[in-house]
Design a protein around this motif. Structure first.
Motif, short mmCIF file in Angstrom:
data_model
loop_
_atom_site.label_atom_id
_atom_site.label_comp_id
_atom_site.label_asym_id
_atom_site.label_seq_id
_atom_site.Cartn_x
_atom_site.Cartn_y
_atom_site.Cartn_z
N GLN A 1 62.77 9.98 -1.29
CA GLN A 1 62.17 9.62 -0.02
C GLN A 1 60.81 8.97 -0.27
O GLN A 1 60.46 7.98 0.35
N ASN B 1 66.41 10.38 4.66
CA ASN B 1 65.95 11.62 5.30
C ASN B 1 67.08 12.65 5.39
O ASN B 1 67.88 12.63 6.31
N ARG C 1 67.01 15.78 6.14
CA ARG C 1 66.91 16.65 7.32
C ARG C 1 67.63 16.02 8.50
O ARG C 1 68.41 16.67 9.20
N ARG C 2 67.40 14.70 8.67
CA ARG C 2 68.00 14.01 9.79
C ARG C 2 69.53 13.95 9.61
O ARG C 2 70.27 14.08 10.57
N VAL D 1 62.62 17.11 2.90
CA VAL D 1 62.15 15.73 2.94
C VAL D 1 60.83 15.61 2.18
O VAL D 1 60.63 14.70 1.39
N ASP E 1 55.99 15.69 8.66
CA ASP E 1 55.77 15.92 10.08
C ASP E 1 57.09 15.58 10.76
O ASP E 1 57.44 14.41 10.90
N VAL E 2 57.86 16.60 11.12
CA VAL E 2 59.23 16.34 11.55
C VAL E 2 59.28 15.60 12.89
O VAL E 2 60.27 14.99 13.22
N SER F 1 65.59 22.49 10.61
CA SER F 1 64.74 21.29 10.64
C SER F 1 63.28 21.59 10.34
O SER F 1 62.41 21.24 11.11
N CYS F 2 63.02 22.24 9.20
CA CYS F 2 61.63 22.51 8.87
C CYS F 2 61.01 21.35 8.10
O CYS F 2 59.80 21.22 8.04
N GLY F 3 61.86 20.52 7.49
CA GLY F 3 61.33 19.34 6.80
C GLY F 3 60.92 19.57 5.36
O GLY F 3 60.38 18.67 4.73
N LEU G 1 57.27 13.10 13.72
CA LEU G 1 57.14 11.68 13.39
C LEU G 1 58.19 11.24 12.37
O LEU G 1 58.43 10.06 12.21
N GLY G 2 58.77 12.20 11.64
CA GLY G 2 59.69 11.86 10.57
C GLY G 2 58.97 11.22 9.40
O GLY G 2 59.53 10.40 8.69
#
Lengths: 199, 630
Positions: A38, A46, A48-49, A32, B272-273, A27-29, B275-276
Motif C-alpha cells: 500500500q 486496500n 480492509r476495503r 492497511v 485513517d479509515v 475495519s480497524c485499518g 479518509l482511507g
C-alpha cells in the motif's frame, strides 16, 4: 423448510481454507497501515476495503479491484490483525474466484516459452507461491508428451524469481492479453506483413 | 475507606490473605493469614519517622515504579489504616528504623505471620482487576521506547500527589510534551491477547485528554480509536465536549510505532479509515490505553472460594441478568470488576447490591433454600453397611455431601443446590432428589411414551439451558418434529442412566441427552458429571449394537432454539431412516438387557406406586385415543 439459496461471493469464499474469518473484520485499518505494498507500490491497494466488499457480496467490485492481485502474502498484516484474519488467504481466495469467473489479472505474470523450456523443474521448486508445475504437453513444432513448466496465472504474483532462475531463458513476465486483443494483434501483424509485402 | 475504618462495626484487615474457606452460607469458617508487618499495628501512629531513617530504596509499585519508596513504607499517603510495614524482601536489618521509632517501640522484627480461623456469615469478593502489560505487543514498543507510557503511568504523572506533582513530562528528557497520542484498545478487542472490550477505556481516554487539555491548552492531543463507546448517562455529551475542546479523534488502529533515535519522538503509523489514507504523524509522547485483565491470583481465589470463572477469568455470577452479584455458592457475593469489567458508577452499584444481599444473610436466623435438595435413604446407603463407596461425594460440585466410614452419607442441606448429580451417580439408588425423584421422573416418562413410543423422539433437557433452548424453539416458531417428547431435570448431572435404560425399554425411538455448554453450567461442574456419564452411556449402547444415532448427546444453550429444532429434526430423520419392522425388532431385542440394567430403579421407594399410577394413566390415554378414533 430450507430455502434454496444461491451461493454468493461471501459463501464461496468462506468455504476456502484460511478465509473462514472474513466476517470478523471490524475495519480497524491495522492491515492497511502495516502493508508495504500500500505504501510503496499502489495507494489504491486496500485490503480492509476488499474485506468489507467481500462481506457485503460486492462481487464485481472486488473482482475488478487491484487489491487481490497485488498482495505478496508477506503476512505482516496477519501477525498484526486483532481479529486473527488471514488476510492474504482471503485476497488469494478472491483472486482465485475472480480468475475462475474469467477476470484477467492486471499483473505481468510469468509465461513459459514451450519451444525452449527444457523441463528441468528449477522454476517449480523456486516459486514461492506454488504457481508453477511441470506438465506433459504436446508442443507444436517440437514434439509430443514433453515435460514443460506451466504457470497458474491465478497463483502467480509476478515476482520474477522463476524468470531469474530459468536455465534456458524460457520464462518472462508478460501481460496476459485477452482473446480480443490477440485477434487485434494478429490483424495488425497481417496488415504490417501485407504492407511489407507491398513495399 | 476512612469512614469504614472508623465505624465501630467494621473491622478492616489489611495485609491479610484468605487461605481456606469451609462451611456454608451463614456458617463459614475462614482461615486468615495476617502477614508479618514487623510493626505493631496498635502502637504505630503513622508518623513516618521509620521511612525517613530507612536507607533502602526500592521501586514504588503504587507510583507504577516511576518513583522510589523505602523498605519501611505505606503503600500510599492515604492508606487506611495508616500503619507502616517493613518490606522483608528489601530490608537489610540495619535497625535504623527502630532507633527512629524511639519510645513508641512499634517496630518488632520478631513478628511472624498470624494464622487464625474466623466465623463468617457471608463473603463478598471484590478483588478488582489488573492491567495488561503492553510490552508483549512488539509493534507498540512499550519498554523499548521511553516515551511510550501506559495509562496507569499517565495517571501518576498527571496526579498532583504523584512523583512529578502533576507536571506532565516525558521520560526521555523531562520536557513537557507538545503533541500527545492516546491509543485505545491496546490488548483488548484483540483476539491475540484479550478478546473482550475493557468497558471503561474509551471514557478514560477522553477524561485524561480533557484533563490534560484543561491544564495545558497548547497540548495537541490525538486519540486513536476503533469505536468510541459512550453508552451511559452523560458520556456522549462528555465526548462532544472533548471534540469541541479541539481534541482530535482518529478512527484507525495503529499498526506500528517507530522512534526517532535522536529526538526520541515517536511516529504513529495508522490508517485513517474514514479518509482511507495512511498517516504517519509525529508525537512527543504516546499513551497506551491498555486492556483490563483478571488479577494474577484469580485461580487461587477461585479455588479457595469455590467460584467458577467465566471465559477470560472473571468470576461467574449465578445468573447474568437475574442474580448478577451472587456467586454460584450461596453466601458468597461478587462486587465490582472481579465479576466483569465495570466503570466506577457500575462498580459502586454492584458494591451496594452485594452489601444488601450479604446483609440479608446476617439479619436472618433461618435461611430459605430451594426445596429441590438431595436426601439419602440411610438404609440403602452401603457406607452404613461398612463398605467403601463415596461416589456421591465425588460427584457433588459443592462439597455438600459428608462421608464417614461406617455411616451413611449425609447431605449438608444448606450447601445443596439441587443439581441431582449425586442422585444419578449413586450406584445403589440410595439418594433421591426432592421433586425430581426416580418415581416422579419415571411416571412422566411412562405417560409420554404410552402410545407408539417407537415413533417418539424423547428428550432429556436441563432446566437452565437446553430446556430454555426448547422453549425458544417453540416461541420462535421453528419447525421441528411433532413427535418430540421431553422432560425437564435440573441438570444433565441428574440424567440417570436408569432413565435412559427405561426410556429404551419403554420403546422410545430415539433419545436426546442435552444440557448446558460446559462453561455455562449453573452447577459449577454438573455438566462435566453429566458429560462423562453420557460418554460412558454412548459406549454401552454402541456395544449393544444399537443403531447409531438413536442416542444423541448435545449441549444446547437457552439461546440456541434453532439448534434444538435442528437436533430434534435430525433425530426424527434417524427414526425415519430405519425400516419400521427393523426398529421394532431392535427395541424388542434390547428390552431384556435394558430391563436388567434398570432393575435397581424398580427397587427404589415410591417407584412401584409410580408404575401402578402411570400404567393407569397410560390406559386412560390409549382408551381416549381409541374413543376419539385416533
Amino acid at each position: 423448510m430450507e430455502h434454496e439459496k444461491v451461493a454468493e461471493l461471501r459463501d464461496l469464499l468462506m468455504a476456502l481454507p484460511g478465509c473462514e474469518k472474513v466476517d470478523m473484520c471490524f475495519s480497524c485499518g491495522t492491515c492497511v497501515s502495516r502493508c508495504p505494498i500500500q505504501q510503496k507500490v499502489e495507494p489504491a491497494y486496500n485490503p480492509r476495503r476488499l474485506l468489507k466488499m467481500v462481506a457485503l457480496n460486492m462481487q464485481q467490485d472486488s473482482f475488478s479491484s487491484i487489491t487481490p492481485y497485488l498482495c505478496s502474502a508477506c503476512d505482516l498484516c496477519y501477525a498484526a490483525c486483532p481479529q486473527e484474519i488471514h488476510i492474504s488467504a482471503v485476497l488469494n481466495g478472491v483472486k482465485k474466484l475472480a480468475v475462475e469467473a474469467g477476470f484477467v489479472t492486471p499483473l505481468k505474470t510469468a509465461r513459459v516459452d514451450a519451444l525452449t523450456c527444457i523441463g528441468c523443474g528449477f522454476c517449480e521448486k523456486t516459486c514461492p507461491y506454488e504457481a508453477i508445475s511441470l506438465k506433459e504437453v504436446n508442443v507444436p513444432m517440437r514434439g509430443k508428451g514433453l515435460l514443460i513448466a506451466e504457470v497458474d496465472a491465478a497463483k502467480c504474483m509476478a515476482c520474477g524469481t522463476c524468470s531469474m532462475i530459468c536455465r534456458s531463458n524460457s520464462i518472462e513476465l508478460q501481460a496476459w492479453e485477452n482473446s480480443e486483443g490477440m485477434v487485434d494483434s494478429i490483424w495488425s501483424w497481417f496488415e504490417t506483413a501485407e504492407m511489407g509485402g507491398e513495399g | 475507606m476512612v469512614d469504614a475504618a472508623r465505624h465501630p462495626k467494621v473491622d478492616v484487615r489489611t495485609y491479610t490473605t484468605v487461605e481456606r474457606v469451609e462451611g456454608y452460607v451463614g456458617n463459614f469458617k475462614v482461615q486468615l493469614r495476617e502477614k508479618a508487618r514487623h510493626v505493631i499495628a496498635d502502637r504505630c501512629n503513622g508518623c513516618g519517622e521509620c521511612a525517613k531513617a530507612c536507607p533502602i530504596e526500592v521501586p514504588n509499585y503504587f507510583e507504577m515504579n516511576l518513583a522510589p519508596r523505602k523498605a519501611a513504607y505505606v503503600p500510599m499517603s492515604q492508606s487506611v489504616p495508616l500503619r507502616y510495614t517493613i518490606d522483608e524482601d528489601a530490608c537489610i536489618h540495619c535497625y535504623k528504623c527502630v532507633d527512629a521509632c524511639g519510645a513508641l517501640e512499634a517496630i518488632d522484627f520478631s513478628q511472624e505471620d498470624k494464622i487464625a480461623w474466623e466465623d463468617i456469615g457471608s463473603i463478598v469478593v471484590a478483588t478488582g482487576f489488573n492491567h495488561f502489560d503492553p510490552s508483549v505487543i512488539p509493534e507498540y514498543g512499550y519498554s523499548r521506547y521511553p516515551n511510550v507510557i501506559t495509562a496507569m503511568e499517565m495517571e501518576r504523572l498527571n496526579n498532583s500527589a504523584g512523583p512529578t506533582t502533576g507536571n506532565l513530562i516525558r521520560p526521555s528528557d523531562q520536557k513537557n510534551p507538545q503533541r500527545l497520542a492516546i491509543i485505545n484498545c491496546v490488548g483488548s478487542r484483540d483476539k491475540r491477547f484479550n478478546p473482550w472490550c475493557s468497558n471503561f477505556c474509551c471514557m478514560y481516554a477522553i477524561k485524561n485528554a480533557v484533563l490534560l487539555k484543561q491544564m495545558n491548552p497548547q497540548l495537541e492531543i490525538s486519540i486513536y480509536y476503533m469505536d468510541i463507546r459512550t453508552p451511559s448517562k452523560g458520556y456522549e455529551e462528555f465526548y462532544d465536549r472533548a471534540r469541541s475542546m479541539g481534541i482530535r479523534f482518529i478512527q484507525g488502529r495503529p499498526s506500528l510505532i517507530t522512534e526517532d533515535p535522536k529526538t526520541r519522538n515517536l511516529f504513529v503509523h495508522a490508517e485513517d479509515v474514514v479518509l482511507g489514507k495512511i498517516s504517519e504523524l509525529e508525537y512527543d509522547m504516546v499513551m497506551l490505553n491498555q486492556a483490563a485483565v483478571p488479577q494474577l491470583d484469580v485461580d487461587t481465589v477461585s479455588s479457595v472460594l469455590n467460584i467458577t470463572q467465566s471465559p477470560g477469568g472473571w468470576f461467574m455470577e449465578y445468573h447474568p441478568k437475574l442474580r448478577p452479584v451472587d456467586s454460584p455458592t450461596d453466601g458468597i457475593f461478587l462486587a465490582g470488576a472481579c465479576q466483569g469489567l465495570k466503570d466506577i458508577p457500575s462498580s459502586v452499584s454492584s458494591g451496594l447490591a452485594t452489601a444488601s444481599r450479604a446483609g440479608r444473610i446476617l439479619h436472618s436466623d433461618e435461611w430459605e433454600i430451594e426445596p429441590i435438595i438431595a436426601q439419602v435413604w440411610e438404609d440403602r446407603c452401603v457406607m452404613a453397611q461398612g463398605k467403601v463407596c463415596g461416589v456421591c461425594a465425588r460427584a457433588c460440585p459443592y462439597g455438600a455431601i459428608v462421608i464417614e466410614e461406617g455411616k451413611a452419607a449425609s447431605v449438608t442441606v444448606a450447601k445443596c443446590h439441587g443439581c441431582g448429580g449425586c442422585v444419578a451417580e449413586c450406584p445403589h439408588n440410595a439418594i433421591t432428589q426432592m421433586h425430581f425423584t426416580d418415581a416422579q421422573v419415571l411416571a412422566q416418562m411412562r405417560a409420554l411414551l404410552a402410545d407408539k413410543p417407537e415413533e417418539k423422539v424423547f428428550a432429556f433437557r436441563c432446566h437452565w439451558c437446553s430446556y430454555g433452548g426448547a422453549d425458544l424453539a417453540g416461541t420462535s416458531h421453528f419447525d421441528y418434529s411433532a413427535n418430540e417428547r421431553g422432560i425437564r431435570v435440573m441438570c444433565s448431572a441428574r440424567m440417570d442412566p436408569d432413565f435412559l435404560y427405561e426410556a429404551y425399554r419403554l420403546g422410545a425411538g430415539a433419545v436426546l441427552y442435552s444440557g448446558c455448554h460446559p462453561q455455562d453450567c449453573h452447577y459449577i461442574t454438573g455438566q462435566k458429571v453429566g458429560a462423562t456419564r453420557a460418554e460412558r452411556l454412548a459406549k454401552i449402547f454402541e456395544k449393544m449394537e444399537m443403531t447409531p444415532g438413536r442416542f444423541r448427546v448435545e449441549w444446547i444453550s437457552a439461546a440456541e432454539g434453532d439448534k434444538y429444532a435442528r437436533v430434534i429434526n435430525e433425530l426424527q430423520q434417524v427414526i425415519n431412516d430405519i425400516p419400521h419392522d427393523q426398529l421394532r425388532q431392535e427395541i424388542e431385542r434390547l428390552k431384556p438387557e435394558m430391563e436388567k440394567r434398570a432393575r435397581r430403579m424398580y427397587e427404589t421407594p415410591g417407584v412401584d406406586k409410580a408404575i401402578e399410577y402411570s400404567e393407569e394413566m397410560a390406559r386412560i390415554i390409549t382408551a381416549q385415543e381409541v374413543k376419539s378414533g385416533a
